[in-house]
Design a protein around this motif. Structure first.
Motif, PDB file in Angstrom:
ATOM      1  N   CYS A  50       0.817  -1.222   0.000  1.00  0.00           N
ATOM      2  CA  CYS A  50       0.000   0.000   0.000  1.00  0.00           C
ATOM      3  C   CYS A  50       0.855   1.279   0.000  1.00  0.00           C
ATOM      4  CB  CYS A  50      -0.911   0.051   1.220  1.00  0.00           C
ATOM      5  SG  CYS A  50      -2.423  -0.902   1.037  1.00  0.00           S
ATOM      6  N   VAL A  57       0.199 -10.364  -3.573  1.00  0.00           N
ATOM      7  CA  VAL A  57      -1.045 -10.972  -3.089  1.00  0.00           C
ATOM      8  C   VAL A  57      -2.297 -10.361  -3.722  1.00  0.00           C
ATOM      9  CG1 VAL A  57      -0.111 -11.815  -0.913  1.00  0.00           C
ATOM     10  CG2 VAL A  57      -0.949  -9.459  -1.061  1.00  0.00           C
ATOM     11  N   GLY A  83      -4.462  -5.180   2.918  1.00  0.00           N
ATOM     12  CA  GLY A  83      -4.147  -3.768   3.124  1.00  0.00           C
ATOM     13  C   GLY A  83      -5.392  -2.929   2.892  1.00  0.00           C
TER      14      GLY A  83
END
Ligand code: SF4
Lengths: 375, 83
Positions: free
Chosen positions: A319, A334, A346
Motif C-alpha cells: 500500500c 497478493v 491492506g
C-alpha cells in the motif's frame, strides 16, 4: 442545470481527448500525473478514463483516501473503545472492513460490540440523545472536507450539553501529506490533479506553497469525467508552456480563500497534532487534527484508555508504495489472490476509493493480463 | 468517503438549527446548512440554491455562472475541434 449530466457529455470529452493527444505529441515524453484524491481514483476507474487517454500519460493514484491511510494502530484503538460494555460506537460504513492488527470493526460487531454505521456525524449525536445511559463515540475520519462537519457536531453537543457523546478524532490534512510524498527521493511525478472537495473548504491558496517549493503544476479538479479530462488538459498545457501554477478547474465550487465559515469552525474545535501516523507513509509532522482542550470532555482519547500503539503494516502489503506511485496494485504479490475486497490485507483493497479495490473491481482482467505479458 | 453530491435546497426545515430539506437526485434529505449561511446570507435566502452535500452538511454553494462558463469553454473547444 443539474451539475452532473452536463459534465459527462461525450462530444466535449472527445474534444478534450483530442486536445490532450495534441499536447502529448508536443511533450514527446511520458507524463506521470498523480490524482491525490480517492474520489478521483474512483471516478477515473468508473468512467474508464485511463483507457481513453494517450499511452504517454500515466495516472498515479495518490494517498487521498482517508480510509486507505488509516493506520492499523488507530483501528486497534477504535476497536478497543468499541469493546467497552457501555459504549455505542458510531462509524461511517467505509471503516467497517478496514483491517486492524487482529480484527475489523465488522468482526467486533459480529462478536457483540455495539457498533452502528452512520451517514453523518450528526446521526451519532442523535444516538447519544436517544441513549442517555450509554456512552456514544463517533469515529471521526477524513480530510478537511469532513472535519468541519465533525467540528459542528462537537459544537452542537457542547451547546446542548450532551455529556455522553465523544469523538475519536482521526482527521488528517492534505497539504502535509503532499509534502511528505514530494520529499520522497524516488517519487517521479510531473503534476497533480488536486482534490476538489477538500479545496471547497481550504481554497486554492494553500497549494501555492507546494507548487513553488517543488515546482509541480497543480489543477484543482471536479469529479465528473469532463472535469478530470479538462484538468489533465490544463496540466499538459502548463507543462508545454513551461508554467508551474495552481489552477482551478472546479470554479463552480472552489475559490481562492475557501469556505471561511468551515475553516473557522474547524480551527475553533481542533488543533494540529505534532505528528500523525499514516498507513504506508509513516509518521507525518503536522498532518493530523486533535480536539482542543476546551472541548476535552468530547474527546474519546481523553475519556477512554486506548492502547495507542504503533503497529507495522503487513509485510506483503505494498500500500505504501502504491500511495507513493512507485508500484501498481497488480504488481503486489497478493493482489487478487490472498488480498481481495472480501479478504483485504491492506486498506487500499477495502475502500472503493482505494487503488487496489478500484483495479480489482473495474480492471482486474485487463491489468493482470497485461502484467503477465510484460513480465 | 469524501463523496460530495449536488442537491437543490427546496425548503428550510428549521431556521434556528439551520436545517434544510435538499433534493438529491429525486430523494429528499435533511441537510445542515450552518457552513453556508451568515448574516448576509440567512437561511431563508437559500431556497432554490444548489449546494454540494457531504456527510449531512452543505459544504458550499454551486456557482451556476461558473459552471456555465466551464461548459461554454468546453463547447467552444468541441466546435473548433479541427484546428
Ligand atoms: S493488493 Fe492488498 S496487500 Fe497488496 S498493496 Fe493492495 S491492499 Fe496491500
Amino acid at each position: 442545470m443539474k451539475y452532473v449530466d452536463e459534465f459527462r457529455d461525450p462530444q466535449k470529452a472527445e474534444a478534450l481527448i483530442w486536445q490532450i493527444e495534441k499536447l502529448c505529441h508536443l511533450l514527446e515524453t511520458p507524463i506521470k500525473i498523480m490524482e491525490v484524491c480517492g474520489s478521483h481514483t474512483h471516478a477515473i476507474f468508473k468512467y474508464g478514463i485511463e483507457e481513453i487517454l494517450p499511452k504517454a500519460i500515466e495516472l498515479i493514484h495518490g494517498p487521498g483516501c482517508p480510509v486507505c491511510v488509516m493506520p492499523k494502530g488507530r483501528l486497534d484503538d477504535a476497536i478497543a473503545i468499541s469493546q467497552n460494555p457501555n459504549v455505542i460506537f458510531a462509524t461511517f460504513g467505509d471503516a467497517m472492513r478496514v483491517p486492524g492488527s487482529q480484527t475489523t470493526l465488522l468482526q467486533a460487531k459480529t462478536q457483540g460490540a455495539d457498533i452502528h454505521t452512520v451517514y453523518s456525524p450528526l446521526d451519532s449525536l442523535k444516538i447519544a440523545k436517544a441513549n442517555p445511559d450509554k456512552e456514544v463515540v463517533f469515529f471521526a475520519l477524513g480530510f478537511e472536507t469532513t472535519a468541519p462537519a465533525t467540528a459542528l457536531t462537537i459544537l452542537e453537543a457542547a451547546a446542548e450539553n450532551i455529556n455522553n457523546f465523544s469523538v475519536f478524532c482521526n482527521h488528517i490534512l492534505v497539504i502535509p501529506a503532499l509534502q511528505a510524498l514530494l520529499n520522497h527521493p524516488q517519487l517521479q511525478l510531473h503534476a497533480f490533479i488536486g482534490p476538489g472537495h477538500v479545496s471547497t473548504v481550504i481554497g486554492t491558496d494553500p497549494y501555492q506553497l507546494i507548487c513553488q517549493q517543488y515546482r509541480k503544476p497543480i489543477v484543482i479538479s471536479g469529479f465528473e469525467p469532463l472535469d478530470i479530462l479538462q484538468s489533465i488538459w490544463m496540466l499538459l498545457r502548463q507543462l508545454v508552456e513551461n508554467r508551474c501554477e495552481v489552477e482551478n478547474q472546479y470554479h463552480r465550487l472552489v475559490d481562492k480563500a475557501g469556505n471561511q465559515t468551515a475553516i473557522a469552525t474547524m480551527n475553533k474545535v481542533f488543533e494540529v497534532r505534532e505528528n500523525f501516523p499514516w498507513r504506508g507513509l509513516g509518521q507525518i509532522p503536522d498532518s493530523g487534527l486533535k480536539i482542543r482542550s476546551e472541548y476535552a470532555q468530547f474527546d474519546a482519547e481523553n475519556k477512554f484508555t486506548i492502547p495507542n500503539l504503533l503497529v507495522a503494516d503487513h509485510k506483503a502489503c505494498q500500500c505504501g508504495n502504491i500511495l507513493k506511485g512507485l508500484v501498481k496494485p497488480w504488481e503486489c504479490k497478493v493482489f487478487g489472490t490472498a488480498c481481495t475486497p472480501e479478504t483485504p490485507i491492506g486498506t487500499c483493497m477495502v475502500s472503493s476509493e482505494g487503488a487496489c479495490a478500484a483495479y480489482y473491481k473495474y480492471n482486474r482482467l485487463v491489468r493482470t493480463g497485461k502484467n503477465k505479458v510484460t513480465t | 468517503m469524501c463523496l460530495g453530491i449536488p442537491g437543490k435546497i427546496i425548503k428550510i426545515a428549521d431556521v434556528e438549527k439551520k436545517l434544510a430539506i435538499v433534493e438529491i437526485s429525486g430523494v429528499k434529505r435533511q441537510v445542515n446548512i450552518s457552513l453556508i449561511v451568515n448574516d448576509e446570507h440567512p437561511p431563508e435566502t437559500c431556497v432554490g440554491e444548489w449546494v454540494l452535500v457531504h456527510v449531512g452538511f452543505a459544504m458550499n454553494r454551486i456557482n451556476e455562472k461558473e459552471a456555465a462558463e466551464t461548459l461554454h469553454l468546453l463547447q467552444e473547444l468541441a466546435s473548433n475541434e479541427i484546428c
